[in-house]
Design an enzyme around this catalytic site. Sequence first.
Site, PDB file in Angstrom:
ATOM      1  N   ARG A   1       0.018  -9.398  -1.804  1.00 51.11           N
ATOM      2  CA  ARG A   1       0.432  -8.347  -0.854  1.00 51.11           C
ATOM      3  C   ARG A   1       1.955  -8.306  -0.723  1.00 51.11           C
ATOM      4  O   ARG A   1       2.553  -7.245  -0.623  1.00 51.11           O
ATOM      5  CB  ARG A   1      -0.244  -8.563   0.500  1.00 51.11           C
ATOM      6  CG  ARG A   1      -0.068  -7.387   1.446  1.00 51.11           C
ATOM      7  CD  ARG A   1      -0.954  -7.464   2.664  1.00 51.11           C
ATOM      8  NE  ARG A   1      -0.654  -8.618   3.492  1.00 51.11           N
ATOM      9  CZ  ARG A   1      -1.392  -9.011   4.516  1.00 51.11           C
ATOM     10  NH1 ARG A   1      -2.496  -8.342   4.822  1.00 51.11           N
ATOM     11  NH2 ARG A   1      -1.058 -10.062   5.237  1.00 51.11           N
TER      12      ARG A   1
ATOM     13  N   LYS B   1       3.535  -4.669   4.292  1.00 48.11           N
ATOM     14  CA  LYS B   1       3.914  -5.441   5.485  1.00 48.11           C
ATOM     15  C   LYS B   1       5.443  -5.520   5.537  1.00 48.11           C
ATOM     16  O   LYS B   1       6.046  -6.471   5.051  1.00 48.11           O
ATOM     17  CB  LYS B   1       3.276  -6.831   5.392  1.00 48.11           C
ATOM     18  CG  LYS B   1       3.146  -7.521   6.741  1.00 48.11           C
ATOM     19  CD  LYS B   1       2.161  -8.665   6.642  1.00 48.11           C
ATOM     20  CE  LYS B   1       2.146  -9.527   7.884  1.00 48.11           C
ATOM     21  NZ  LYS B   1       1.678  -8.849   9.077  1.00 48.11           N
TER      22      LYS B   1
ATOM     23  N   GLU C   1      -5.532   1.105  13.516  1.00 48.66           N
ATOM     24  CA  GLU C   1      -5.479  -0.355  13.716  1.00 48.66           C
ATOM     25  C   GLU C   1      -4.693  -0.660  14.979  1.00 48.66           C
ATOM     26  O   GLU C   1      -4.223   0.249  15.665  1.00 48.66           O
ATOM     27  CB  GLU C   1      -4.844  -1.048  12.501  1.00 48.66           C
ATOM     28  CG  GLU C   1      -3.414  -0.684  12.236  1.00 48.66           C
ATOM     29  CD  GLU C   1      -2.820  -1.396  11.018  1.00 48.66           C
ATOM     30  OE1 GLU C   1      -3.330  -2.446  10.605  1.00 48.66           O
ATOM     31  OE2 GLU C   1      -1.816  -0.881  10.503  1.00 48.66           O
TER      32      GLU C   1
END
Length: 349
Positions: free
Chosen positions: A85, A187, A223
């Site tokens: 990620r 992220k 989210e």
Amino acid sequence: MAHEPIGTLDFHNLGFSYTKTKWNYLSRWRDGKWDDGILRNEDTLTIACTSTCLHYGQEAFEGMKAYRRKDGKIQLFRPDENAKRLQRSCERLLMPPISVERFLQAVTAVVRANAEFVPPHDSGASLYIRPYVLGVGDNMGVRPAKEYLFGVVCTPVGAYFKGGLSPVNFIVTDLDRAAPNGTGQVKVGGNYGASLYPHEAAKEKGFADCIYLDPTTHTKIDEAGSANFFAITRTGKLVTPKSSSILPSITQMSIMEIARRNLGMETAEQDIFIDRLDDYAEAGACGTAAAISPIGGIEYHGKMHVFHSLTEVGPVTKRLYELLTGIQYGDVPAPEGWIFPVDESNSLK
Ligand code: PLP
Ligand code: COI
């Protein structure tokens, strides 16, 4: 900042804050390659005032944990997924990626060197690990940096949401944290900068955090600011939001797999409409920091929707929590490849 003498740390009553540990890792990218990196005591950085991470958000990070097993050994949970990620985040922000091998080497070196800060098995706490990549060096125009830092720092933590396994409440915000086709799927620091205001507004009203809706139609749950969302339908299916503006959560994909394998449940990524919450018997937030945090209720347009209960965790959420944390702490057998042991001899220091 001096590190906390280890004897004074109460591992059983940790919140989610920074306690200085002894060692962190730092590597520099210059002239087209990453150097070997070092373990260092200093937990501050000196960087150029015109660094792109400071002005243009050229920054990405990861969140992962090391867990103490009952036999005293230390293990990581799916760290290769964090490594991959971080590579996707670096790619999106035009930063040089870190190889999976280098990532794992740096993370395990930091955990080994700080092994005394990994909380005991029965404490419910763990060592939170924060790898990060920063664009640094002189740079005034909006363009990628010429130099980068890759660091790994860690700290012992307890529960992220104060309730632990007691439900916490969320409130829907009108604001967005990430745009469709923006950076929601990676992220990067900018997403979290955008979440600070709605998060504080939610906290001021007594909620644990806010829930973001899909930025295009504002009709479906996306989210939370620092965790993914899941719900259990009244027919016993585990569902999570399908959206292009949320972070692909390693915890969420793990609980989907656990639900199928261990509990024989059906699972689906699908739209979760905010005006259809009655379809769900239970709901929760999930993530590395959050683990599994049951959601008691969600306030939307002034009306509180209560799921299972405002005070008691629902049965499916509880079972998922026991299985997930059981795997993470080494008490429940893990699917192949999920657990990465960290032996305590250290080669990098
Ligand atoms: N969504 C956001 C915005 C997060 O910050 C996190 C935490 O990392 C998650 C979801 C959960 O992701 P993971 O389970 O990989 O920690
Ligand atoms: C995590 O769960 O690791 C996160 O990154 C959430 C938050 C602490 C930023």
